[in-house]
Scaffold this motif. Structure first.
Motif, PDB file in Angstrom:
ATOM      1  N   ASP A 177       0.825  -1.219   0.000  1.00  0.00           N
ATOM      2  CA  ASP A 177       0.000   0.000   0.000  1.00  0.00           C
ATOM      3  C   ASP A 177       0.854   1.261   0.000  1.00  0.00           C
ATOM      4  O   ASP A 177       0.553   2.232  -0.702  1.00  0.00           O
ATOM      5  CB  ASP A 177      -0.960   0.014   1.188  1.00  0.00           C
ATOM      6  N   ASP A 181       0.979   4.136  -2.930  1.00  0.00           N
ATOM      7  CA  ASP A 181       0.860   5.569  -2.638  1.00  0.00           C
ATOM      8  C   ASP A 181       2.051   6.338  -3.206  1.00  0.00           C
ATOM      9  O   ASP A 181       1.885   7.425  -3.784  1.00  0.00           O
ATOM     10  CB  ASP A 181       0.758   5.813  -1.126  1.00  0.00           C
ATOM     11  N   GLN A 184       1.745   6.531  -6.868  1.00  0.00           N
ATOM     12  CA  GLN A 184       0.665   7.459  -7.190  1.00  0.00           C
ATOM     13  C   GLN A 184       1.167   8.909  -7.095  1.00  0.00           C
ATOM     14  O   GLN A 184       0.881   9.714  -7.974  1.00  0.00           O
ATOM     15  CB  GLN A 184      -0.529   7.251  -6.247  1.00  0.00           C
ATOM     16  N   ASN A 185       1.938   9.215  -6.058  1.00  0.00           N
ATOM     17  CA  ASN A 185       2.510  10.562  -5.920  1.00  0.00           C
ATOM     18  C   ASN A 185       3.438  10.879  -7.092  1.00  0.00           C
ATOM     19  O   ASN A 185       3.390  11.976  -7.647  1.00  0.00           O
ATOM     20  CB  ASN A 185       3.266  10.706  -4.600  1.00  0.00           C
TER      21      ASN A 185
END
Length: 194
Positions: A177, A181, A184-185
């Protein structure tokens, strides 16, 4: 689990090895002849430990006794030693644990001293394993640096396989996870898809 249920399970395992077991009155508790694929046991005096001992003989296809009382032979020692873990495994699969040790001894007929030694060793190993899992070191590096390094290896990126990334950097799957993240950033900054 009762003694009779345990005996039935062991008899079933012996029969799965191709040996036909028959109840009869004996001077001994049980005998197996692995060459002729037959065995007999005294249903009145048999214990799960003795029957498990015979199961181990059947498993290894032990052929003959060296003498009438050959408790020092390799085959007899092995059968005694392996019968306890076999019975303990069955007992724990049925919901038993070391808190019910006295019940295990009563139901299985295992020798007390050998059993307690084996179960203590098993519990110590399990405690060490569980304590290692509880104290598994957290990743202390910079996940972002790893993600940037991973991305920089590609000319064009259509999709990022997060599990491949974790394996490449030898990271725990628990960081999945956090890695998503991070990607994604980076994706938001570079218009990448993950």
């Amino acid at each position: 689990m009762t003694k009779d249920e345990l005996l039935d399970l062991i008899l079933l395992n012996i029969e799965r090895l191709g040996i036909v077991m028959n109840p009869t009155t004996l001077d001994q508790y049980a005998i197996i002849n692995c060459e002729k694929y037959i065995g007999v046991y005294d249903p009145v005096s048999i214990t799960p430990f003795i029957l498990a001992h015979e199961l181990i003989h059947a498993k290894y296809r032990d052929k003959q006794r060296h003498c009438d009382n050959d408790i020092l032979s390799f085959e007899e020692k092995r059968a005694n030693k392996e019968a306890i873990p076999l019975l303990w495994e069955i007992y724990t699969e049925q919901g038993g644990n070391s808190d019910y040790f006295t019940n295990f001894i009563e139901v299985s007929g295992c020798p007390f001293e050998s059993s307690i030694t084996y179960i203590k060793e098993t519990d110590n190993i399990l405690e060490c394993l569980s304590s290692e899992e509880d104290h598994y070191p957290m990743f202390e590096g910079d996940l972002r640096d790893c993600a940037v390094d991973y991305i920089s290896q590609f000319d064009v990126i259509d999709i990022i396989k997060v599990y491949d990334f974790l394996e490449l950097y030898n990271l725990s799957y628990d960081l999945y996870d956090a890695a998503v993240d991070e990607f994604q950033n980076l994706s938001d900054q570079q218009n990448l898809a993950y």
